[in-house]
Motif scaffolding. Structure first.
Motif, short mmCIF file in Angstrom:
data_model
loop_
_atom_site.label_atom_id
_atom_site.label_comp_id
_atom_site.label_asym_id
_atom_site.label_seq_id
_atom_site.Cartn_x
_atom_site.Cartn_y
_atom_site.Cartn_z
N ARG A 329 16.68 -19.11 31.09
CA ARG A 329 16.74 -17.77 31.66
C ARG A 329 16.85 -16.69 30.60
N PHE A 330 17.66 -16.92 29.57
CA PHE A 330 17.94 -15.86 28.60
C PHE A 330 17.30 -16.07 27.23
N GLY A 331 16.87 -17.29 26.92
CA GLY A 331 16.30 -17.56 25.61
C GLY A 331 17.33 -18.07 24.62
N GLU A 332 16.85 -18.82 23.62
CA GLU A 332 17.75 -19.48 22.67
C GLU A 332 18.57 -18.49 21.86
N ARG A 333 17.90 -17.45 21.36
CA ARG A 333 18.60 -16.51 20.48
C ARG A 333 19.72 -15.79 21.23
N ARG A 334 19.46 -15.35 22.46
CA ARG A 334 20.49 -14.65 23.22
C ARG A 334 21.64 -15.57 23.59
N VAL A 335 21.32 -16.80 23.99
CA VAL A 335 22.38 -17.77 24.33
C VAL A 335 23.23 -18.06 23.11
N PHE A 336 22.59 -18.23 21.95
CA PHE A 336 23.33 -18.47 20.71
C PHE A 336 24.31 -17.33 20.45
N ARG A 337 23.81 -16.10 20.55
CA ARG A 337 24.64 -14.93 20.25
C ARG A 337 25.80 -14.79 21.23
N LEU A 338 25.57 -15.14 22.49
CA LEU A 338 26.64 -15.06 23.48
C LEU A 338 27.62 -16.22 23.36
N ALA A 339 27.08 -17.41 23.06
CA ALA A 339 27.93 -18.60 23.02
C ALA A 339 28.98 -18.53 21.92
N VAL A 340 28.61 -18.00 20.75
CA VAL A 340 29.58 -17.96 19.65
C VAL A 340 30.80 -17.10 20.01
N LEU A 341 30.63 -16.20 20.98
CA LEU A 341 31.76 -15.37 21.41
C LEU A 341 32.85 -16.22 22.07
N GLY A 342 32.48 -17.42 22.56
CA GLY A 342 33.47 -18.29 23.17
C GLY A 342 34.54 -18.76 22.22
N PHE A 343 34.26 -18.69 20.91
CA PHE A 343 35.28 -19.08 19.94
C PHE A 343 36.45 -18.10 19.90
N PHE A 344 36.24 -16.85 20.33
CA PHE A 344 37.32 -15.87 20.31
C PHE A 344 38.50 -16.30 21.19
N PRO A 345 38.31 -16.58 22.50
CA PRO A 345 39.46 -17.04 23.31
C PRO A 345 39.96 -18.41 22.89
N MET A 346 39.05 -19.27 22.38
CA MET A 346 39.48 -20.60 21.94
C MET A 346 40.51 -20.50 20.82
N ILE A 347 40.22 -19.64 19.82
CA ILE A 347 41.12 -19.46 18.69
C ILE A 347 42.40 -18.74 19.12
N ALA A 348 42.27 -17.75 20.01
CA ALA A 348 43.43 -16.97 20.44
C ALA A 348 44.44 -17.82 21.20
N THR A 349 44.00 -18.95 21.77
CA THR A 349 44.90 -19.81 22.54
C THR A 349 45.95 -20.47 21.66
N PHE A 350 45.65 -20.70 20.38
CA PHE A 350 46.62 -21.35 19.48
C PHE A 350 47.92 -20.55 19.38
N PRO A 351 47.91 -19.28 18.98
CA PRO A 351 49.19 -18.56 18.89
C PRO A 351 49.87 -18.37 20.24
N ILE A 352 49.07 -18.29 21.32
CA ILE A 352 49.68 -18.17 22.64
C ILE A 352 50.48 -19.43 22.96
N MET A 353 49.90 -20.61 22.71
CA MET A 353 50.61 -21.87 22.96
C MET A 353 51.84 -21.98 22.07
N SER A 354 51.72 -21.52 20.82
CA SER A 354 52.86 -21.57 19.91
C SER A 354 54.02 -20.72 20.44
N TRP A 355 53.68 -19.56 21.00
CA TRP A 355 54.73 -18.70 21.57
C TRP A 355 55.35 -19.33 22.81
N VAL A 356 54.53 -19.92 23.67
CA VAL A 356 55.04 -20.55 24.90
C VAL A 356 55.94 -21.73 24.57
N ILE A 357 55.50 -22.58 23.62
CA ILE A 357 56.32 -23.75 23.28
C ILE A 357 57.61 -23.33 22.61
N GLY A 358 57.60 -22.19 21.92
CA GLY A 358 58.83 -21.68 21.32
C GLY A 358 59.83 -21.23 22.36
#
Length: 472
Positions: A329-358
């Motif tokens: 539907r969107f093409g490889e280049r657009r999907v690539f550019r959108l998909a890498v944005l998924g790393f932002f919430p993935m990385i942000a979850t680490f400090p959130i879990m660290s705070w919750v476990i604390g």
């Protein structure tokens, strides 16, 4: 032969009927490629516990990340030093001999790893594995030689599936087979298993690689045109290997290839994405294994292995259900550019879990919900690594001046990602330990660095050209 950045490997001047994939030889190539994740990723669930038991940290668990990162990075570091030359050698002596050397090196090094009880012995075994293994780049060359412009992208798209399956199985047996004398005392009661509690998963990995060696020696055909002894490789009836008009049937100099802009941009994206992706794979089990009082989750190796296995299986299903439709539907280049944005919430979850476990001081429902959310966003990000990286393979392959330079082209590409994968674990896990030890930004400095790298990748992804429909 004169070459420039616009010189393609295969001409697309006229539409072609899509040829069938060479199923037999392609299947054999992918089976051999399976040994790569089986050898590189089985150590992730238990490496942190192994480092702790070796006593090299002096009892300070905050320093485990330094040593674990070194072990995890050495394979890719030594591979980065040699993969280009193995790939270059395969342009002259053939693909098959180089693959056999790599498989033998992997099998021997895995056995040595399981028998190591000193930190420097672990270092030596991983160095042997990386130095003798140039297989990934060489096998990409094989795929480029047994396919043509009409089915090349389809063949390259199968490579991530191999790594997804390997990434599912390797952590499972890596975490599940450690210390077998405790789990199955009736089968593993001897003193050997007590002295070498991590040998069994290493033996499984070495055995699979040895079997791959036999399969390669007996059934895999040589694909390098100059080494076919006058016989064309014909894996399947109706499949054909394109023959570009190569005036000079010799590999092009490396310096000339490095001036090709259309190669440098995909390789830069590949390298940064590989750095972030392997960094996440190294940080996740380290964070899960780090004691709660230090800011981690304190999970045992088996649980970590199950989490990583579940992620890989779920990730594979996610890619199968959503990625193909998104690309259509969107093409490889657009999907690539959108998909890498998924790393932002993935990385942000680490400090959130660290705070919750604390706050909670134990792994409760909130932590498991956050782990699930992290895996989901990670799977979304893997759309970039899992499905659009084959497109980058196509970009790199098609930029080759002739088929006789394919090994060198893929060697350059693999060197880039090997350097990134070598830097990722040792740099990011050491930075994790450094952040925790000195409480930098509340112990979260490593995540800030990852986010900066991710922002750079977002900018680089905008430089990728559109892949036309006739190039898919």
């Amino acid at each position: 032969m004169d070459t420039d950045e616009s010189t393609p490997l295969l001409e697309n001047s006229e539409a072609k009927t899509k040829t069938p994939l060479p199923k037999v030889q392609l299947g054999l190539t992918l089976f051999v490629l399976f040994s790569q994740p089986m050898s590189s990723q089985y150590i992730f669930p238990f490496i942190n516990q192994l480092i702790r038991e070796l006593g090299v940290t002096g009892g300070d668990d905050r320093k485990i990340g330094y040593y674990a990162g070194v072990i995890e990075s050495l394979f890719f570091a030594t591979q980065a030093l040699t993969v280009l030359w193995w790939s270059r050698l395969s342009d002259y002596v053939g693909r098959k001999p180089v693959i056999l050397v790599g498989l033998a090196g992997l099998s021997i090094s895995n056995l040595c790893f399981g028998l190591s009880r000193e930190f420097w012995a672990l270092v030596g075994s991983r160095c042997i594995a990386g130095a003798l293994n140039g297989n990934v780049g060489v096998m990409k060359s094989i795929i480029g030689e047994i396919t043509d412009t009409t089915n090349m992208a389809q063949a390259f798209a199968l490579i991530p599936i191999v790594f997804f399956v390997g990434a599912s199985i390797a952590p499972l047996f890596g975490g599940g087979l450690v210390k077998p004398h405790d789990r199955w005392p009736e089968l593993f009661s001897g003193s050997f298993w007590v002295q070498y509690p991590y040998f069994l998963p290493s033996l499984v990995s070495a055995s699979f690689t040895a079997f791959s060696f036999l399969v390669t020696a007996l059934f895999l055909k040589e694909s390098l045109p100059s080494k076919r002894h006058g016989k064309e490789l014909q894996p399947e009836r109706g499949s054909q290997v394109d023959t570009a008009s190569d005036e000079d049937a010799t590999p092009v100099p490396i310096r000339t290839l490095l001036k090709t802009y259309s190669v440098l941009i995909p390789m830069a994206n590949y390298g940064i994405l590989g750095l972030i992706e392997i960094g996440c794979f190294a940080l996740a089990p380290l964070f899960y294994a780090t004691p709660i009082e230090v800011g981690g989750l304190g999970l045992p190796p088996f649980t970590i292995g199950v989490i990583m296995m579940a992620f890989s299986v779920g990730n594979g299903l996610f890619q199968a259900l959503f990625t193909a439709r998104a690309i259509e539907r969107f093409g490889e280049r657009r999907v690539f550019r959108l998909a890498v944005l998924g790393f932002f919430p993935m990385i942000a979850t680490f400090p959130i879990m660290s705070w919750v476990i604390g706050v909670q001081k134990e792994v409760g429902m909130a932590i498991w919900v956050l782990i699930f959310a992290q895996m989901l966003s990670w799977a979304a990000a893997e759309m970039a690594y899992g499905r659009c990286i084959p497109v980058i393979f196509v970009f790199v392959t098609r930029a080759s001046p002739n088929k006789y330079s394919l090994g060198t082209m893929n060697g350059l590409s693999q060197t880039t990602t090997s350097i990134a994968r070598a830097m990722g674990p040792v740099t990011l896990t050491s930075l994790f330990a450094f952040s925790k030890e000195y409480n930098l930004l509340g112990g979260n400095l490593v995540y800030v660095v990852l986010l900066i790298l991710l922002s750079l990748l977002v900018l680089l992804s905008r430089r990728l050209p559109e892949l036309k429909k006739d190039q898919n």
